[in-house]
Design a protein around this motif. Sequence first.
Motif, PDB file in Angstrom:
ATOM      1  N   VAL A 143       4.050 -10.477  -5.231  1.00  0.00           N
ATOM      2  CA  VAL A 143       5.348 -10.529  -4.559  1.00  0.00           C
ATOM      3  C   VAL A 143       6.424  -9.882  -5.424  1.00  0.00           C
ATOM      4  O   VAL A 143       7.255  -9.102  -4.945  1.00  0.00           O
ATOM      5  CB  VAL A 143       5.704 -11.983  -4.219  1.00  0.00           C
ATOM      6  CG1 VAL A 143       7.127 -12.075  -3.700  1.00  0.00           C
ATOM      7  CG2 VAL A 143       4.731 -12.536  -3.184  1.00  0.00           C
ATOM      8  N   LEU A 144       6.438 -10.178  -6.717  1.00  0.00           N
ATOM      9  CA  LEU A 144       7.437  -9.584  -7.613  1.00  0.00           C
ATOM     10  C   LEU A 144       7.301  -8.066  -7.653  1.00  0.00           C
ATOM     11  O   LEU A 144       8.300  -7.342  -7.662  1.00  0.00           O
ATOM     12  CB  LEU A 144       7.291 -10.171  -9.020  1.00  0.00           C
ATOM     13  CG  LEU A 144       7.880 -11.569  -9.224  1.00  0.00           C
ATOM     14  CD1 LEU A 144       7.444 -12.145 -10.559  1.00  0.00           C
ATOM     15  CD2 LEU A 144       9.407 -11.518  -9.137  1.00  0.00           C
ATOM     16  N   ASN A 145       6.064  -7.578  -7.683  1.00  0.00           N
ATOM     17  CA  ASN A 145       5.865  -6.126  -7.712  1.00  0.00           C
ATOM     18  C   ASN A 145       6.393  -5.458  -6.450  1.00  0.00           C
ATOM     19  O   ASN A 145       6.969  -4.371  -6.506  1.00  0.00           O
ATOM     20  CB  ASN A 145       4.379  -5.805  -7.883  1.00  0.00           C
ATOM     21  CG  ASN A 145       3.943  -5.865  -9.328  1.00  0.00           C
ATOM     22  OD1 ASN A 145       4.731  -5.623 -10.240  1.00  0.00           O
ATOM     23  ND2 ASN A 145       2.696  -6.192  -9.564  1.00  0.00           N
ATOM     24  N   GLU A 146       6.220  -6.117  -5.306  1.00  0.00           N
ATOM     25  CA  GLU A 146       6.694  -5.508  -4.057  1.00  0.00           C
ATOM     26  C   GLU A 146       8.207  -5.612  -3.935  1.00  0.00           C
ATOM     27  O   GLU A 146       8.861  -4.669  -3.495  1.00  0.00           O
ATOM     28  CB  GLU A 146       6.015  -6.167  -2.860  1.00  0.00           C
ATOM     29  CG  GLU A 146       6.367  -5.500  -1.536  1.00  0.00           C
ATOM     30  CD  GLU A 146       5.431  -5.890  -0.417  1.00  0.00           C
ATOM     31  OE1 GLU A 146       5.795  -5.670   0.753  1.00  0.00           O
ATOM     32  OE2 GLU A 146       4.335  -6.404  -0.709  1.00  0.00           O
ATOM     33  N   ILE A 147       8.762  -6.739  -4.345  1.00  0.00           N
ATOM     34  CA  ILE A 147      10.214  -6.912  -4.252  1.00  0.00           C
ATOM     35  C   ILE A 147      10.944  -5.942  -5.173  1.00  0.00           C
ATOM     36  O   ILE A 147      11.991  -5.391  -4.816  1.00  0.00           O
ATOM     37  CB  ILE A 147      10.586  -8.369  -4.586  1.00  0.00           C
ATOM     38  CG1 ILE A 147      10.127  -9.304  -3.450  1.00  0.00           C
ATOM     39  CG2 ILE A 147      12.074  -8.514  -4.837  1.00  0.00           C
ATOM     40  CD1 ILE A 147      10.316 -10.771  -3.756  1.00  0.00           C
ATOM     41  N   MET A 148      10.387  -5.711  -6.344  1.00  0.00           N
ATOM     42  CA  MET A 148      11.043  -4.859  -7.342  1.00  0.00           C
ATOM     43  C   MET A 148      10.418  -3.479  -7.404  1.00  0.00           C
ATOM     44  O   MET A 148      10.451  -2.815  -8.439  1.00  0.00           O
ATOM     45  CB  MET A 148      10.976  -5.539  -8.707  1.00  0.00           C
ATOM     46  CG  MET A 148      11.549  -6.951  -8.722  1.00  0.00           C
ATOM     47  SD  MET A 148      11.543  -7.716 -10.356  1.00  0.00           S
ATOM     48  CE  MET A 148      12.783  -6.731 -11.185  1.00  0.00           C
ATOM     49  N   ALA A 149       9.851  -3.020  -6.294  1.00  0.00           N
ATOM     50  CA  ALA A 149       9.171  -1.726  -6.285  1.00  0.00           C
ATOM     51  C   ALA A 149      10.122  -0.581  -6.606  1.00  0.00           C
ATOM     52  O   ALA A 149       9.741   0.394  -7.260  1.00  0.00           O
ATOM     53  CB  ALA A 149       8.510  -1.498  -4.925  1.00  0.00           C
ATOM     54  N   ASP A 150      11.372  -0.692  -6.165  1.00  0.00           N
ATOM     55  CA  ASP A 150      12.326   0.392  -6.404  1.00  0.00           C
ATOM     56  C   ASP A 150      12.632   0.586  -7.880  1.00  0.00           C
ATOM     57  O   ASP A 150      13.021   1.676  -8.298  1.00  0.00           O
ATOM     58  CB  ASP A 150      13.626   0.130  -5.639  1.00  0.00           C
ATOM     59  CG  ASP A 150      13.434   0.222  -4.133  1.00  0.00           C
ATOM     60  OD1 ASP A 150      12.441   0.856  -3.710  1.00  0.00           O
ATOM     61  OD2 ASP A 150      14.248  -0.349  -3.384  1.00  0.00           O
ATOM     62  N   SER A 151      12.479  -0.467  -8.664  1.00  0.00           N
ATOM     63  CA  SER A 151      12.746  -0.364 -10.105  1.00  0.00           C
ATOM     64  C   SER A 151      11.466  -0.245 -10.925  1.00  0.00           C
ATOM     65  O   SER A 151      11.496  -0.369 -12.145  1.00  0.00           O
ATOM     66  CB  SER A 151      13.552  -1.574 -10.583  1.00  0.00           C
ATOM     67  OG  SER A 151      12.857  -2.780 -10.294  1.00  0.00           O
ATOM     68  N   GLU A 161       3.743  10.636   1.078  1.00  0.00           N
ATOM     69  CA  GLU A 161       5.143  11.022   1.222  1.00  0.00           C
ATOM     70  C   GLU A 161       5.961  10.491   0.046  1.00  0.00           C
ATOM     71  O   GLU A 161       5.692   9.412  -0.484  1.00  0.00           O
ATOM     72  CB  GLU A 161       5.696  10.491   2.536  1.00  0.00           C
ATOM     73  CG  GLU A 161       5.044  11.112   3.773  1.00  0.00           C
ATOM     74  CD  GLU A 161       5.657  10.585   5.061  1.00  0.00           C
ATOM     75  OE1 GLU A 161       6.551   9.721   4.973  1.00  0.00           O
ATOM     76  OE2 GLU A 161       5.235  11.049   6.139  1.00  0.00           O
ATOM     77  N   GLU A 162       6.952  11.259  -0.329  1.00  0.00           N
ATOM     78  CA  GLU A 162       7.690  10.958  -1.554  1.00  0.00           C
ATOM     79  C   GLU A 162       8.285   9.561  -1.544  1.00  0.00           C
ATOM     80  O   GLU A 162       8.263   8.856  -2.559  1.00  0.00           O
ATOM     81  CB  GLU A 162       8.803  11.999  -1.736  1.00  0.00           C
ATOM     82  CG  GLU A 162       9.578  11.839  -3.036  1.00  0.00           C
ATOM     83  CD  GLU A 162      10.620  12.926  -3.227  1.00  0.00           C
ATOM     84  OE1 GLU A 162      11.347  12.873  -4.229  1.00  0.00           O
ATOM     85  OE2 GLU A 162      10.698  13.826  -2.360  1.00  0.00           O
ATOM     86  N   GLU A 163       8.798   9.123  -0.399  1.00  0.00           N
ATOM     87  CA  GLU A 163       9.439   7.801  -0.352  1.00  0.00           C
ATOM     88  C   GLU A 163       8.425   6.669  -0.471  1.00  0.00           C
ATOM     89  O   GLU A 163       8.814   5.517  -0.721  1.00  0.00           O
ATOM     90  CB  GLU A 163      10.255   7.631   0.922  1.00  0.00           C
ATOM     91  CG  GLU A 163       9.458   7.744   2.212  1.00  0.00           C
ATOM     92  CD  GLU A 163       9.397   9.160   2.747  1.00  0.00           C
ATOM     93  OE1 GLU A 163       9.081   9.333   3.937  1.00  0.00           O
ATOM     94  OE2 GLU A 163       9.666  10.101   1.962  1.00  0.00           O
ATOM     95  N   ASN A 164       7.148   6.956  -0.295  1.00  0.00           N
ATOM     96  CA  ASN A 164       6.120   5.916  -0.375  1.00  0.00           C
ATOM     97  C   ASN A 164       5.379   5.903  -1.704  1.00  0.00           C
ATOM     98  O   ASN A 164       4.495   5.071  -1.908  1.00  0.00           O
ATOM     99  CB  ASN A 164       5.105   6.102   0.759  1.00  0.00           C
ATOM    100  CG  ASN A 164       5.721   5.877   2.122  1.00  0.00           C
ATOM    101  OD1 ASN A 164       6.613   5.050   2.276  1.00  0.00           O
ATOM    102  ND2 ASN A 164       5.259   6.609   3.120  1.00  0.00           N
ATOM    103  N   ILE A 165       5.703   6.809  -2.595  1.00  0.00           N
ATOM    104  CA  ILE A 165       5.044   6.837  -3.899  1.00  0.00           C
ATOM    105  C   ILE A 165       5.600   5.714  -4.771  1.00  0.00           C
ATOM    106  O   ILE A 165       6.819   5.557  -4.917  1.00  0.00           O
ATOM    107  CB  ILE A 165       5.251   8.195  -4.588  1.00  0.00           C
ATOM    108  CG1 ILE A 165       4.562   9.307  -3.786  1.00  0.00           C
ATOM    109  CG2 ILE A 165       4.713   8.173  -6.011  1.00  0.00           C
ATOM    110  CD1 ILE A 165       4.739  10.686  -4.366  1.00  0.00           C
ATOM    111  N   VAL A 166       4.713   4.908  -5.331  1.00  0.00           N
ATOM    112  CA  VAL A 166       5.130   3.777  -6.169  1.00  0.00           C
ATOM    113  C   VAL A 166       5.630   4.306  -7.510  1.00  0.00           C
ATOM    114  O   VAL A 166       4.971   5.106  -8.161  1.00  0.00           O
ATOM    115  CB  VAL A 166       3.952   2.805  -6.379  1.00  0.00           C
ATOM    116  CG1 VAL A 166       4.373   1.650  -7.277  1.00  0.00           C
ATOM    117  CG2 VAL A 166       3.457   2.278  -5.033  1.00  0.00           C
ATOM    118  N   LYS A 167       6.800   3.856  -7.894  1.00  0.00           N
ATOM    119  CA  LYS A 167       7.348   4.276  -9.183  1.00  0.00           C
ATOM    120  C   LYS A 167       6.558   3.636 -10.318  1.00  0.00           C
ATOM    121  O   LYS A 167       6.125   2.483 -10.230  1.00  0.00           O
ATOM    122  CB  LYS A 167       8.820   3.879  -9.291  1.00  0.00           C
ATOM    123  CG  LYS A 167       9.739   4.641  -8.356  1.00  0.00           C
ATOM    124  CD  LYS A 167      11.188   4.243  -8.596  1.00  0.00           C
ATOM    125  CE  LYS A 167      12.124   5.024  -7.685  1.00  0.00           C
ATOM    126  NZ  LYS A 167      13.539   4.629  -7.892  1.00  0.00           N
TER     127      LYS A 167
END
Length: 868
Positions: free
Chosen positions: A228-236, A647-653
Amino acid sequence: MPMPGGPGSMPQGMGGGGGGPPPPGSAMPGPGGPPGGPGGPGRDDSYFTESRKGEVNELRQLLRTFGTERDKQRKRDIMKKVIAYMTLGIDVSRLFTEMMLAIETRDLVIKKMVYLFLCNYAETHPDLAQMCTNTLVKDSGSEDPMVRGLALRALCSLRLPQMIEYTSEPLRRSLQDGHAYVRKTGVMGILKMYHLNKEEFDRAAFNDILYDMLRDPDSSVVTNAILVLNEIMADSGGMALNRPVMLHLLNRIHEFSEFGILSVLDLVPRYIPANDEEGFQIMNLLDPVLRTANAGAVVATIRAFLSIADAIGKRPGDDRAPDSPTVDDLKRQVCVRIKAPLVTLLASGSNELTYVLLKYADQLIDLCPGIFDDEYRQFYVRYSDPTHIKHSKVRILAKLANPDTAPDIVAELGELVTDVDDTMGRLAVRSMGAVALHDSGGQGAVESIARRLVEMLDLQGIPHVSSEAATALAGLVRRHPSIITVVSAPLPRALRYITEPMGKASVIFLLGEYGESIVEAPYALERVIDSYDNITDDGVKTALLAATVKLFFQRPPEMQQMLGRLFKKATEDVSSQDLHDRTLFYYRLLRSSPDPNVAKSIVTSQSMTITTDHFAEEDDSDLRDALMNEFNTLCTVYRCKAENFIEEENIVKFVKMPKDHPLPREAAAAPVTDLGVNTITDQLGGTSIAPSPAPVSAPAPSGEVDLLGFGDDAFAPAAPPPPSTNSLQSLSLKSNATLTGEEYQSKWGTVADTEAVVLSAVPMRSGLTSTDAVESALSNFNVYTMASGELPTEFKFFLYGQEEDSFGGGYFLIQAVVMKAPASLALTIKPIGGEVNPDKRKEKIDQLVELIKSALGEYVPDHQGIDF
């Protein structure tokens, strides 16, 4: 969102249950009716037949009498019919009110099906769904932990914004529940709230609470918290990591299930060790994972090791001690360590798993050449291998050649050249050429392979082999010009019957490049020039033009007339603009040059000989480096970067943490005295996570229930079982263990029967028909058969296995007895040598029994217990 591993979870496409009802309006079978149909045990296909007109109305009538119905099985059958219609796409939303009334029941099977119905139609009927809120909130406070968890899951799955105010408090309460199932359901419910209303999520400070849940005593709760933490903070870049968090999770990794281990291992590549010592400490903590039978865990561990090696290894320009290991040194050590587990998995997995592991092995072989060379026989093609695995193995074999292994590898490839699969034959020829081109076979290998390829030129009945051999020889002569004497003689003859364009162009190139020493070269080209109108491939025409011009300067009297005819035909050819322009260039060069030597220097000045072991177009070092950064992803299987298929927006940082690591070498890392999660202030902007008391597990209810209604009520316990702690293996068996019959009898006699470990009879789902299937299945797991036989009432097997030397090198002698009726399995195990500690020996025997059960999974049900 479905909860991973949730007990009793029901898929949206529910597959029916045992003893399904006939269409409403006809008599229904009682609880003792015959279960199932053609679909298998416990499934009645009548649930999924097309509905008749008015049948939904008949179901409504039955639901209206639901409260007065006393037959428990009949109630379940009615509900199953409703869910089956919903699964088939039939709109049964008209039954919403009746289904909502049925939620007031003590039957968990019915309650769960009602929850599923409500969640499915909540978005299309929000007003009606809101009417059941009070019931769900009340059920979330039930005494039964299973009811609490199911109600909370249904409440969070309604996905209605107006339900947020009713969801927050049950969610917060569930995170302090005394039962692990309720807590992990609550953790997944937080994720649903985050996607539904981020403002309410932030206001409730659930982010901080999730970090507290990393200290939960139940590993399944911790696993869900990580996800859950990984998905919530995926943008960072995923959940925040620091030293206490990382070491806390790694020290508990033995408590996690295989799924949980993967969740923890995925965090390691993102963590930057504080110093070299901590990096090695993490490697030591993860080393036991390499002995697990789960391929995903092994590959994730490999990625973690490579990431740590990249972080702590010495790089050019570092001011470390001269004897400090470099990044390349550490990666080679990692490859040496993971070689045995990886090769073992390659030999024992399914075809799909083997293919993926071969891709990873190929990548590691490119990273550290030579490490896997001694295991080349594991990459031999087997007759039973599917085509894609055969192709992968042939490609890898060429990379494993060295002076010791090349003779065997080339001989093996030679056997595959004439395979009925054309692609296999082509790959085998290319791999032989690659061995010679890289000069990895030692002295004399190049000439030996060249002679093999020359022999293939004469395989007139297999045109693709002749063509590939000609192409391989063209590249080989450019790398080793000295072998032209071996190659030159059959070239004019080969040009007559090679039909594929690539092979024909390669022979023409060799005739033009080395035609001075080939007597028949001009006449061979003349035949091709005379049949110019029959050539359809532009590549062959271009090669013919270049070869003829070059040979003209070497043997002018013989080539002058045919060069003129070729110029005339090529300039009139409008099929290729490039060919037309090249012809005009050569013609004008020869016509306008006052000195023929000037034209000769222009045409023949560039040598075609190469000094490296690969061609420029084959240099993919940049791609290989990029793929190593994305190891253990689909990038390795697809052999391309993530941006090429995501797609670029779906690539995990991918963000490495913490930012202050590695620490300066003069600053020692502070000891971590409390491995719990204390503070993560750097990553959370100064927010401190206060410790909270660990929830106390409540006693499990004594009642047992079949949540899906597929069988008797005593099928599954109401409380979920504790997570298995046997995810990591302490046993690894040799793949080449041998034992003679006399040695077997001698060793068996050295252990008294009273010291043997006996496994009581385990019921089997089906009996044996022969001993071959069992022997084959066990050999895949390195358990070998000394003798076996069939008796009137039983099958007997005398088996053995030997540990790897690093695990003690001890033997396990096993007597297996499989009774015919009723079908059951009994084992007698005698350990010889190896581990002397009784507890550790017992652990190894447990692992051995699990291994045998895995091998015989077709016969032994997974849920059967083991009683010694």
